[in-house]
Design an enzyme around this catalytic site. Structure first.
Site, PDB file in Angstrom:
ATOM      1  N   LYS A 145      31.163  92.304  94.169  1.00  0.00           N
ATOM      2  CA  LYS A 145      30.740  92.489  95.559  1.00  0.00           C
ATOM      3  C   LYS A 145      30.557  91.131  96.212  1.00  0.00           C
ATOM      4  O   LYS A 145      30.121  90.171  95.576  1.00  0.00           O
ATOM      5  CB  LYS A 145      29.417  93.272  95.623  1.00  0.00           C
ATOM      6  N   GLU A 195      14.182  95.098 105.714  1.00  0.00           N
ATOM      7  CA  GLU A 195      14.195  94.993 104.248  1.00  0.00           C
ATOM      8  C   GLU A 195      13.095  94.105 103.690  1.00  0.00           C
ATOM      9  O   GLU A 195      13.099  92.881 103.888  1.00  0.00           O
ATOM     10  CB  GLU A 195      15.554  94.473 103.765  1.00  0.00           C
TER      11      GLU A 195
END
Length: 393
Positions: A145, A195
């Site tokens: 990723k 977050e």
């Protein structure tokens, strides 16, 4: 009678959180932080903290002076760059600000013609970068990723009203983490991150990684369909699992009783749905601070990729700009080790006439370039709304 110790204490009398926002003005010696549990306004620089590793020692020295100190500010994405952290002369504390209580005006409907827009890279350049990353991952399964970002530079004469922008961000996403902190020189980093990277209260530790996103819809039926599709998307679930596993591995050496849910839940902001996992644990060594743990976690695969070093190298190759503080860490920590640090997302750097927006998307082997471009456009909308513009490029 006021003691000498009390006279040196930098903690001011608590007031209402909306009052703190009303009194905030941008500057190199001021920081505003608002979250679900508290609101902070820091004023004056008692001591700069360019190296986060020195924060504990400098906080202990300030406490020895009779202070009740905090370290506040931001840490950049790239290692080795100076942090924008400082120990304030004074800290005002208040309860969290609830939706609708900021007295913020509605988005300023500045004429579209008053804004100059410059996407960096251009949309086609971003799609090409995603496509190149996908080809590399399909050729090398060890590269799992990479998070690729882009910027949107907005310019308008006279710049933007930063306190008003902060108020609109708070009203739009009152359950997030809203911040305005010095970014170097005359610049201010402004944002509303969803977050939580790491919070520590006593020995209780919480991290709430997010990865895997879908844009919200104004149609309730379509909005729910998108949420349900996200919750069962193999691509997004795999991307989320990378992040949760990295958080587990980073916290395991420091925590007992680490609890990691088997499947993510869904959370929403005004603009996005996210896959979310709340990880909790009990701190093993009470001398380990919230900032220590945040540094152990940073950067997570949610903002960099996996493996970290290779993803960071690829970001440096494919992104035609310096991230600076974007996808770094922003928050506060005290001399006892408690603190709250969030991932620097949904943010912009304001400096004079320029407002530089940042947005990124997690790219995996199954990614579609056009979809990742659309995700970044949706993430830009948090800030576009705050300045009265709705359409991203």
């Amino acid at each position: 009678m006021t003691t000498a110790s009390e006279a040196r204490s930098p903690v001011a009398t608590p007031v209402d959180g909306s009052e703190l926002l009303a009194s905030y003005r941008p500057g190199a010696d001021r920081a505003f932080l608002a979250g679900p549990t508290r609101t902070l306004l820091a004023e004056g620089v008692h001591r700069p903290v360019p190296d986060p590793a020195e924060a504990g020692r400098l906080l202990a020295a300030a406490r020895a002076e009779g202070r009740d100190p905090l370290v506040v500010g931001a840490i950049p994405f790239s290692p080795g760059r100076p942090a924008r952290l400082f120990i304030p002369e004074q800290v005002h504390r208040a309860a969290p600000i609830r939706a609708g209580l900021t007295a913020a005006p509605g988005p300023a409907r500045t004429a579209e013609s008053a804004w100059t827009r410059r996407p960096v890279p251009a949309p086609e350049g971003y799609r090409d970068a995603v496509a190149r990353a996908v080809r590399l991952m399909n050729a090398d399964p060890d590269l799992a990723k990479v998070v690729l970002a882009r910027t949107l530079e907005l310019t308008t004469p006279g710049g933007t009203d930063i306190p008003a922008m902060v108020g609109r961000l708070l009203d739009r996403d009152p359950n997030g983490y809203t911040f305005a902190v010095p970014a170097g020189g005359t610049a201010t980093l402004v944002g509303a991150s969803p977050e939580l990277l790491l919070s520590r209260r006593g020995r209780h530790v919480v991290s709430n990684p997010l990865a895997g996103s879908a844009a919200r819809s104004t149609d309730p039926v379509e909005d729910r369909r998108r949420a349900e599709e996200l919750a069962r998307s193999p691509k997004d679930l795999a991307e989320h699992a990378f992040v949760v596993d990295a958080v587990r591995r980073a916290l395991a050496p420091h925590c007992d009783d680490l609890v990691v849910p088997e499947r993510p839940s869904l959370i929403r902001t005004a603009a996005m749905w996210h896959l979310s996992t709340t990880v909790t644990g009990t701190l093993r060594d009470p001398s380990t601070s919230a900032l220590d743990l945040a540094l152990a976690l940073h950067p997570t695969p949610a903002v960099c990729g996996t493996p970290t070093d290779r993803a960071r190298d690829l970001i440096g190759t494919l992104e035609p700009f310096d991230r600076g503080l974007y996808t770094g860490v922003v928050g506060w920590g005290d001399a006892s080790g408690d603190g709250e640090w969030v991932v620097t997302l949904r943010c912009a750097e304001a400096d004079g006439d320029l407002l530089r927006l940042f947005a990124g998307a997690g790219v995996v082997a199954a990614s579609v370039p056009e979809h990742e471009l659309a995700e970044t456009a949706a993430k830009f909308r948090t800030f576009l709304h705050a300045v009265g513009l709705e359409n991203a490029e």
